[in-house]
Motif scaffolding. Structure first.
Motif, mmCIF file in Angstrom:
data_model
loop_
_atom_site.group_PDB
_atom_site.id
_atom_site.type_symbol
_atom_site.label_atom_id
_atom_site.label_comp_id
_atom_site.label_asym_id
_atom_site.label_seq_id
_atom_site.Cartn_x
_atom_site.Cartn_y
_atom_site.Cartn_z
ATOM 1 N N UNK A 49 22.868 110.698 196.205
ATOM 2 C CA UNK A 49 23.779 111.752 195.749
ATOM 3 C C UNK A 49 24.848 111.178 194.833
ATOM 4 N N UNK A 50 25.406 110.028 195.213
ATOM 5 C CA UNK A 50 26.489 109.409 194.439
ATOM 6 C C UNK A 50 26.045 108.855 193.098
ATOM 7 N N UNK A 51 24.843 108.255 193.071
ATOM 8 C CA UNK A 51 24.416 107.556 191.855
ATOM 9 C C UNK A 51 23.358 108.295 191.053
ATOM 10 N N UNK A 52 22.589 109.149 191.705
ATOM 11 C CA UNK A 52 21.479 109.807 191.034
ATOM 12 C C UNK A 52 20.294 108.886 190.805
ATOM 13 N N UNK A 53 20.383 107.649 191.308
ATOM 14 C CA UNK A 53 19.315 106.676 191.129
ATOM 15 C C UNK A 53 18.111 107.038 191.982
ATOM 16 N N UNK A 54 16.955 107.158 191.330
ATOM 17 C CA UNK A 54 15.720 107.500 192.022
ATOM 18 C C UNK A 54 15.414 106.512 193.146
ATOM 19 N N UNK A 55 15.720 105.238 192.923
ATOM 20 C CA UNK A 55 15.434 104.202 193.919
ATOM 21 C C UNK A 55 16.245 104.391 195.201
ATOM 22 N N UNK A 56 17.295 105.180 195.149
ATOM 23 C CA UNK A 56 18.133 105.428 196.327
ATOM 24 C C UNK A 56 17.725 106.695 197.076
ATOM 25 N N UNK A 57 16.757 107.425 196.557
ATOM 26 C CA UNK A 57 16.322 108.677 197.176
ATOM 27 C C UNK A 57 15.349 108.389 198.317
#
Length: 98
Positions: free
Chosen positions: A51-59
């Protein structure tokens, strides 16, 4: 019958205590995404880092939790078939496929 609030709570407990106990503080439930099907509720979640970064790897790999109406444990929806088809197969007693 499980209510929407109970489904969200069950999904949250599953994620924080079974699926991601090491990331429990990062789990963000999305209660507005809850949908009621004949077999179960589905509820989506995300990780705060995504949510904070929008980085796909964090999803999360899979963000859909299934909470059966019969009180069976919450679980991840399979990646195939699509959720509505999976839930229809469950409701008809045709899951897992033979």
């Amino acid at each position: 019958m499980v209510t929407k609030d109970e489904a969200v709570t069950a999904a949250d407990n599953f994620l924080k205590n079974v699926a991601y106990p090491d990331r429990a503080d990062s789990v963000v439930m999305l209660p507005d995404t809850a949908k009621n099907f004949p077999y179960a509720w589905t509820v989506r979640f995300d990780f705060q880092e995504h949510i904070d970064t929008g980085e796909f790897a964090q999803a999360p790999f899979s963000s859909l939790i299934v909470v059966p109406h019969d009180g069976s444990p919450a679980h991840f929806a399979p990646t195939y078939p699509p959720p509505a088809e999976y839930l229809a197969l469950q409701a008809a007693g045709n899951w897992p496929p033979k």
